[in-house]
Enzyme design. Structure first.
Site, PDB file in Angstrom:
ATOM      1  N   ASP A 140       0.860  -1.197   0.000  1.00 20.28           N
ATOM      2  CA  ASP A 140       0.000   0.000   0.000  1.00 20.28           C
ATOM      3  C   ASP A 140       0.887   1.234   0.000  1.00 20.28           C
ATOM      4  OD1 ASP A 140      -2.319   1.630   0.183  1.00 20.28           O
ATOM      5  OD2 ASP A 140      -2.188   1.690   2.364  1.00 20.28           O
ATOM      6  N   SER A 141       0.288   2.392  -0.329  1.00 18.13           N
ATOM      7  CA  SER A 141       1.016   3.660  -0.209  1.00 18.13           C
ATOM      8  C   SER A 141       1.434   3.896   1.234  1.00 18.13           C
ATOM      9  CB  SER A 141       0.111   4.807  -0.658  1.00 18.13           C
ATOM     10  OG  SER A 141      -1.036   4.861   0.175  1.00 18.13           O
ATOM     11  N   TYR A 166      -0.737   8.625  -2.185  1.00 21.17           N
ATOM     12  CA  TYR A 166      -0.743   8.414  -3.638  1.00 21.17           C
ATOM     13  C   TYR A 166      -1.938   9.132  -4.289  1.00 21.17           C
ATOM     14  CZ  TYR A 166       2.613   4.425  -3.751  1.00 21.17           C
ATOM     15  OH  TYR A 166       3.721   3.617  -3.697  1.00 21.17           O
ATOM     16  N   GLY A 167      -3.037   9.196  -3.559  1.00 18.41           N
ATOM     17  CA  GLY A 167      -4.321   9.590  -4.144  1.00 18.41           C
ATOM     18  C   GLY A 167      -4.355  10.977  -4.739  1.00 18.41           C
ATOM     19  N   CYS A 217      -4.327  -1.454  -2.012  1.00 21.54           N
ATOM     20  CA  CYS A 217      -4.478  -0.014  -2.211  1.00 21.54           C
ATOM     21  C   CYS A 217      -5.349   0.173  -3.457  1.00 21.54           C
ATOM     22  CB  CYS A 217      -3.098   0.592  -2.414  1.00 21.54           C
ATOM     23  SG  CYS A 217      -3.091   2.339  -2.845  1.00 21.54           S
ATOM     24  N   ASN A 218      -6.512   0.776  -3.269  1.00 25.51           N
ATOM     25  CA  ASN A 218      -7.410   0.991  -4.419  1.00 25.51           C
ATOM     26  C   ASN A 218      -6.787   1.930  -5.432  1.00 25.51           C
ATOM     27  OD1 ASN A 218     -10.405  -0.056  -3.580  1.00 25.51           O
ATOM     28  ND2 ASN A 218      -9.229   0.562  -1.812  1.00 25.51           N
ATOM     29  N   THR A 219      -6.024   2.908  -4.940  1.00 25.70           N
ATOM     30  CA  THR A 219      -5.422   3.922  -5.812  1.00 25.70           C
ATOM     31  C   THR A 219      -4.366   3.293  -6.711  1.00 25.70           C
ATOM     32  OG1 THR A 219      -5.790   5.481  -4.006  1.00 25.70           O
ATOM     33  CG2 THR A 219      -4.303   6.186  -5.762  1.00 25.70           C
ATOM     34  N   CYS A 247     -11.067   2.968  -0.149  1.00 18.98           N
ATOM     35  CA  CYS A 247      -9.653   3.282   0.119  1.00 18.98           C
ATOM     36  C   CYS A 247      -9.326   2.552   1.413  1.00 18.98           C
ATOM     37  CB  CYS A 247      -9.454   4.787   0.297  1.00 18.98           C
ATOM     38  SG  CYS A 247      -7.832   5.231   0.984  1.00 18.98           S
ATOM     39  N   THR A 248      -8.230   1.817   1.427  1.00 20.31           N
ATOM     40  CA  THR A 248      -7.963   0.971   2.591  1.00 20.31           C
ATOM     41  C   THR A 248      -7.653   1.792   3.856  1.00 20.31           C
ATOM     42  OG1 THR A 248      -5.699   0.701   1.728  1.00 20.31           O
ATOM     43  CG2 THR A 248      -7.271  -1.077   1.290  1.00 20.31           C
ATOM     44  N   HIS A 249      -7.247   3.056   3.676  1.00 19.18           N
ATOM     45  CA  HIS A 249      -7.023   3.916   4.851  1.00 19.18           C
ATOM     46  C   HIS A 249      -8.328   4.267   5.585  1.00 19.18           C
ATOM     47  CE1 HIS A 249      -2.986   4.716   3.205  1.00 19.18           C
ATOM     48  NE2 HIS A 249      -2.689   5.330   4.327  1.00 19.18           N
TER      49      HIS A 249
HETATM   50  N1  DGL Z   1      -4.768   3.269   0.818  1.00 17.57           N
HETATM   51  C1  DGL Z   1      -4.907   3.758  -0.501  1.00 17.57           C
HETATM   52  C2  DGL Z   1      -6.174   3.306  -1.195  1.00 17.57           C
HETATM   53  O1  DGL Z   1      -6.677   2.267  -0.869  1.00 17.57           O
HETATM   54  C3  DGL Z   1      -4.392   5.086  -0.923  1.00 17.57           C
HETATM   55  C4  DGL Z   1      -4.284   6.240  -0.020  1.00 17.57           C
HETATM   56  C5  DGL Z   1      -3.360   7.295  -0.603  1.00 17.57           C
HETATM   57  O2  DGL Z   1      -2.152   7.073  -0.587  1.00 17.57           O
HETATM   58  O3  DGL Z   1      -3.871   8.335  -1.063  1.00 17.57           O
HETATM   59  O4  DGL Z   1      -6.657   3.930  -2.102  1.00 17.57           O
END
Ligand code: DGL
Length: 259
Positions: A7-8, A39-40, A70-72, A180-182
């Site tokens: 993940d990011s 990352y987003g 990480c979805n992004t 988003c996993t966060h």
């Molecule tokens: N955890 C990430 C996701 O699932 C990205 C968060 C990020 O770095 O912006 O999209």
């Protein structure tokens, strides 16, 4: 099998946390790109480069499968990674299908990062599951920053979420998809704000089911804690204070798990 979760940042720990509960016999490598999170809000080209570097590192660790937790990164780079590597690669998909399977023809608020919301992949998903009239998309980038700062339940988090959710009449919605996993770290504050009928849905179980199928693993009740090696942007985490930080996130996820 040695399985990598990438993940990011620390969002991917929510997927690893779930994996540790159902795959006790596997070994895990967790890679958080802490030097480059978030990352987003970057460009897709920048994210693709960062994902390429992370994959090079992970493939060199001789992992048998990579979960892009990480979805992004999935939105920006999973297709390119699948074209380059032959090992099983599993991405994240916002749980829109699950939302419509559970609550057909009800609106669903799909929350994610800017990159995910603006990407083709989510549009293709919405078409594939016939969600055009029901899916409403909203980027919540600040939650990534709050999570990285370990700010989970502050007045600022609540104020931010109340302001973002104020635009919707939740009587019309069945669920909020955590794309988003966060965002998994904020389920308690979301629960506090949203009416009780609104479900919080993440893609973790779906992703792990796909990993199990693709990599030929066996899910079972965990009777031991699997071995995990942690890396921040390619540096092995060995420092006791950093390991304690990661442990705190995992304990937070214990509390969020069933909300
Ligand atoms: N955890 C990430 C996701 O699932 C990205 C968060 C990020 O770095 O912006 O999209």
């Amino acid at each position: 099998m040695k399985v990598a979760f990438f993940d990011s940042g620390i969002g991917g720990l929510s997927v690893l946390h779930h994996a540790m509960k159902i795959l006790p016999d596997e070994e895990f490598v967790f890679f958080a790109d802490e030097d480059n999170v978030p990352y987003g809000t970057k460009s897709r080209a920048e994210v693709l480069k960062l994902v390429e570097a992370a994959f090079e590192f992970l493939v060199a660790q001789e992992v048998g499968a990579i979960v892009v937790a990480c979805n992004t990164a999935t939105s920006a780079a999973v297709r390119a990674m699948r074209a380059k590597y032959s090992l099983p690669i599993v991405g994240m998909e916002p749980a829109v299908k699950l939302a419509l399977d559970l609550f057909p023809a009800r609106k669903v608020l799909v929350t994610a990062t800017e990159i995910t919301i603006r990407g083709d992949k989510i549009q293709a998903l919405i078409d594939r599951v016939h969600a055009r009239e029901f899916a409403v998309l909203r980027a919540l980038p600040e939650l990534v920053e709050f999570a990285e700062r370990m700010e989970f339940e502050s007045a600022a988090v609540e104020k931010y979420l109340r302001a973002e959710f104020a635009a919707y009449d939740f009587a019309e919605f069945s669920s909020v998809v955590l794309g988003c996993t966060h965002f998994n770290y904020f389920k308690d504050t979301m629960r506090k704000i949203l009416p009780p009928h609104v479900k919080l849905l993440d893609g973790n179980a779906g992703t792990l089911n796909y990993l199990i199928k693709l990599a030929g693993l066996k899910a079972e009740a965990a009777d031991k804690i699997p071995r995990v090696e942690y890396f921040y942007s390619g540096r092995r985490v060995t420092d006791a204070a950093e390991l304690a930080r990661l442990e705190k996130y995992l304990r937070r996820l214990d509390k969020m798990y069933l909300l």
